[in-house]
Design a protein around this motif. Sequence first.
Motif, PDB file in Angstrom:
ATOM      1  N   ILE A  26       0.854  -1.188   0.000  1.00 43.68           N
ATOM      2  CA  ILE A  26       0.000   0.000   0.000  1.00 43.68           C
ATOM      3  C   ILE A  26       0.885   1.231   0.000  1.00 43.68           C
ATOM      4  O   ILE A  26       1.713   1.420   0.908  1.00 43.68           O
ATOM      5  CB  ILE A  26      -0.939   0.002   1.213  1.00 43.68           C
ATOM      6  N   ILE A  27       0.733   2.066  -1.023  1.00 43.40           N
ATOM      7  CA  ILE A  27       1.611   3.215  -1.244  1.00 43.40           C
ATOM      8  C   ILE A  27       0.800   4.507  -1.194  1.00 43.40           C
ATOM      9  O   ILE A  27      -0.228   4.622  -1.866  1.00 43.40           O
ATOM     10  CB  ILE A  27       2.315   3.105  -2.613  1.00 43.40           C
ATOM     11  N   GLY A  28       1.259   5.460  -0.421  1.00 41.08           N
ATOM     12  CA  GLY A  28       0.673   6.795  -0.445  1.00 41.08           C
ATOM     13  C   GLY A  28       1.304   7.599  -1.575  1.00 41.08           C
ATOM     14  O   GLY A  28       2.519   7.794  -1.598  1.00 41.08           O
ATOM     15  N   ALA A  29       0.486   8.065  -2.511  1.00 45.17           N
ATOM     16  CA  ALA A  29       1.016   8.774  -3.677  1.00 45.17           C
ATOM     17  C   ALA A  29       1.728  10.067  -3.293  1.00 45.17           C
ATOM     18  O   ALA A  29       2.547  10.570  -4.059  1.00 45.17           O
ATOM     19  CB  ALA A  29      -0.119   9.083  -4.664  1.00 45.17           C
ATOM     20  N   ARG A  30       1.432  10.598  -2.108  1.00 42.31           N
ATOM     21  CA  ARG A  30       2.054  11.854  -1.663  1.00 42.31           C
ATOM     22  C   ARG A  30       3.004  11.623  -0.488  1.00 42.31           C
ATOM     23  O   ARG A  30       3.195  12.521   0.323  1.00 42.31           O
ATOM     24  CB  ARG A  30       0.967  12.859  -1.276  1.00 42.31           C
ATOM     25  N   ASP A  31       3.556  10.436  -0.411  1.00 41.14           N
ATOM     26  CA  ASP A  31       4.494  10.100   0.669  1.00 41.14           C
ATOM     27  C   ASP A  31       5.752  10.948   0.542  1.00 41.14           C
ATOM     28  O   ASP A  31       6.480  10.860  -0.446  1.00 41.14           O
ATOM     29  CB  ASP A  31       4.849   8.609   0.592  1.00 41.14           C
ATOM     30  N   ALA A  32       6.018  11.768   1.558  1.00 39.95           N
ATOM     31  CA  ALA A  32       7.192  12.633   1.547  1.00 39.95           C
ATOM     32  C   ALA A  32       8.359  12.036   2.316  1.00 39.95           C
ATOM     33  O   ALA A  32       9.449  12.619   2.339  1.00 39.95           O
ATOM     34  CB  ALA A  32       6.834  13.998   2.145  1.00 39.95           C
ATOM     35  N   ILE A  33       8.172  10.892   2.929  1.00 38.43           N
ATOM     36  CA  ILE A  33       9.219  10.255   3.727  1.00 38.43           C
ATOM     37  C   ILE A  33       9.939   9.183   2.921  1.00 38.43           C
ATOM     38  O   ILE A  33      11.176   9.163   2.851  1.00 38.43           O
ATOM     39  CB  ILE A  33       8.633   9.649   5.015  1.00 38.43           C
ATOM     40  N   VAL A  34       9.181   8.272   2.328  1.00 39.33           N
ATOM     41  CA  VAL A  34       9.738   7.258   1.420  1.00 39.33           C
ATOM     42  C   VAL A  34       9.117   7.505   0.050  1.00 39.33           C
ATOM     43  O   VAL A  34       7.900   7.427  -0.104  1.00 39.33           O
ATOM     44  CB  VAL A  34       9.421   5.827   1.897  1.00 39.33           C
ATOM     45  N   SER A  35       9.937   7.820  -0.922  1.00 40.24           N
ATOM     46  CA  SER A  35       9.417   8.220  -2.225  1.00 40.24           C
ATOM     47  C   SER A  35       8.541   7.126  -2.837  1.00 40.24           C
ATOM     48  O   SER A  35       8.901   5.947  -2.814  1.00 40.24           O
ATOM     49  CB  SER A  35      10.566   8.544  -3.183  1.00 40.24           C
ATOM     50  N   PRO A  36       7.368   7.493  -3.369  1.00 40.08           N
ATOM     51  CA  PRO A  36       6.512   6.502  -4.032  1.00 40.08           C
ATOM     52  C   PRO A  36       7.230   5.764  -5.158  1.00 40.08           C
ATOM     53  O   PRO A  36       6.961   4.581  -5.389  1.00 40.08           O
ATOM     54  CB  PRO A  36       5.356   7.357  -4.575  1.00 40.08           C
ATOM     55  N   SER A  37       8.153   6.437  -5.845  1.00 41.94           N
ATOM     56  CA  SER A  37       8.875   5.763  -6.931  1.00 41.94           C
ATOM     57  C   SER A  37       9.686   4.596  -6.405  1.00 41.94           C
ATOM     58  O   SER A  37       9.778   3.540  -7.058  1.00 41.94           O
ATOM     59  CB  SER A  37       9.786   6.758  -7.661  1.00 41.94           C
ATOM     60  N   HIS A  38      10.293   4.755  -5.230  1.00 39.13           N
ATOM     61  CA  HIS A  38      11.037   3.631  -4.639  1.00 39.13           C
ATOM     62  C   HIS A  38      10.089   2.497  -4.263  1.00 39.13           C
ATOM     63  O   HIS A  38      10.393   1.317  -4.483  1.00 39.13           O
ATOM     64  CB  HIS A  38      11.816   4.083  -3.410  1.00 39.13           C
ATOM     65  N   GLN A  39       8.941   2.837  -3.702  1.00 43.19           N
ATOM     66  CA  GLN A  39       7.981   1.814  -3.306  1.00 43.19           C
ATOM     67  C   GLN A  39       7.443   1.054  -4.518  1.00 43.19           C
ATOM     68  O   GLN A  39       7.222  -0.160  -4.452  1.00 43.19           O
ATOM     69  CB  GLN A  39       6.843   2.456  -2.523  1.00 43.19           C
ATOM     70  N   ILE A  40       7.227   1.765  -5.619  1.00 39.58           N
ATOM     71  CA  ILE A  40       6.779   1.108  -6.849  1.00 39.58           C
ATOM     72  C   ILE A  40       7.891   0.212  -7.398  1.00 39.58           C
ATOM     73  O   ILE A  40       7.637  -0.906  -7.869  1.00 39.58           O
ATOM     74  CB  ILE A  40       6.351   2.166  -7.886  1.00 39.58           C
TER      75      ILE A  40
ATOM     76  N   ARG B 209       5.210 -11.993  -6.169  1.00 40.22           N
ATOM     77  CA  ARG B 209       3.811 -12.240  -5.797  1.00 40.22           C
ATOM     78  C   ARG B 209       3.274 -11.034  -5.028  1.00 40.22           C
ATOM     79  O   ARG B 209       3.086 -11.085  -3.828  1.00 40.22           O
ATOM     80  CB  ARG B 209       3.697 -13.511  -4.950  1.00 40.22           C
ATOM     81  N   VAL B 210       3.045  -9.957  -5.747  1.00 41.71           N
ATOM     82  CA  VAL B 210       2.682  -8.714  -5.086  1.00 41.71           C
ATOM     83  C   VAL B 210       1.422  -8.108  -5.682  1.00 41.71           C
ATOM     84  O   VAL B 210       1.171  -8.209  -6.881  1.00 41.71           O
ATOM     85  CB  VAL B 210       3.843  -7.692  -5.168  1.00 41.71           C
ATOM     86  N   GLN B 211       0.624  -7.529  -4.818  1.00 41.77           N
ATOM     87  CA  GLN B 211      -0.512  -6.701  -5.219  1.00 41.77           C
ATOM     88  C   GLN B 211      -0.212  -5.291  -4.739  1.00 41.77           C
ATOM     89  O   GLN B 211       0.027  -5.074  -3.545  1.00 41.77           O
ATOM     90  CB  GLN B 211      -1.808  -7.218  -4.590  1.00 41.77           C
ATOM     91  N   THR B 212      -0.224  -4.331  -5.658  1.00 42.86           N
ATOM     92  CA  THR B 212       0.156  -2.961  -5.326  1.00 42.86           C
ATOM     93  C   THR B 212      -1.049  -2.037  -5.441  1.00 42.86           C
ATOM     94  O   THR B 212      -1.783  -2.079  -6.431  1.00 42.86           O
ATOM     95  CB  THR B 212       1.263  -2.467  -6.269  1.00 42.86           C
TER      96      THR B 212
END
Length: 289
Positions: A208-222, A230-233
């Motif tokens: 689960i990724i917050g599109a406006r995450d300012a702590i851990v960049s969403p690009s890294h999470q993606i 085996r992932v659901q994003t």
Amino acid sequence: MKTVLIHGMVMAPTFWSCFAPSIVREGCAAAYPLPGHSPWTLDGLSGALETTDIINAYALAIERDFGGEPVTLIGHSTGGFVSLLLARHRPDLVSNVILMGAFACGRFVGQERLAARILRLPLLGRLLFIRLFTRWIATRETFRWGSLECVFDKTAGWETDETIAAMEQVREHLMKSQADDIVAFVSWMSQTSIIDELALIDVPVLNIIGARDAIVSPSHQIHLSGRLPRVQTVILDRVGHLPMAEAREKVDQLIGTFLLFGPLTSSRKSDLVRSATPEPFRLPLPLGS
């Protein structure tokens, strides 16, 4: 259902008393601290903190508290990092992993955690980190304003009497931690990566990724998701680093659907939803001796 929740950096197990997903409260759950976060002290540590020591400590706790049966790991931020390490090295103890605001290396490309950057400063880095950490947790207001940096929409109304009380309990818990222990853990984290091992994690993952995450960049999470087999994003718009607080109902729905209708076999699903007297939600359970 058996669940272990692992909080993020400079938080505490009591964080989950308010923000744990609803479905977790229907089963047997335990919230574990990060290394160096009270009540997990690093007294007597000689040399640097080792990855194997961390994995073994969590494994022993799961074996102790759940009879060695596989559990669902729910990890936020650094807790997600630790959850991935456990799924990689002790898959026998992990049935699923749920990530929120997670990362796969302590010093990822294009963004290094502020705490790690401070510690890398020559001579004064450690002293400056300890001073800032101590000042941040010193009062209710300083801790609140620091925590608000994790939230994208400051007007979303996630702060209630319940959540404010929970965060105050987190602060009080942190005041029992030793700053030197936090330093040792941050130093370990900044030198550790699991990026190249993500493809070997063979358990179902919900990221689960917050599109406006300012702590851990969403690009890294993606990027993290792209390497898991085996992932659901799920990406949540107008949500920052605390999805479970900023979009509680949506996160509850996502996690409930993932566990009930996602990767589990029919037999595991029946175990999950069978009628039984649920065991209490337990906080916190120290690791180690």
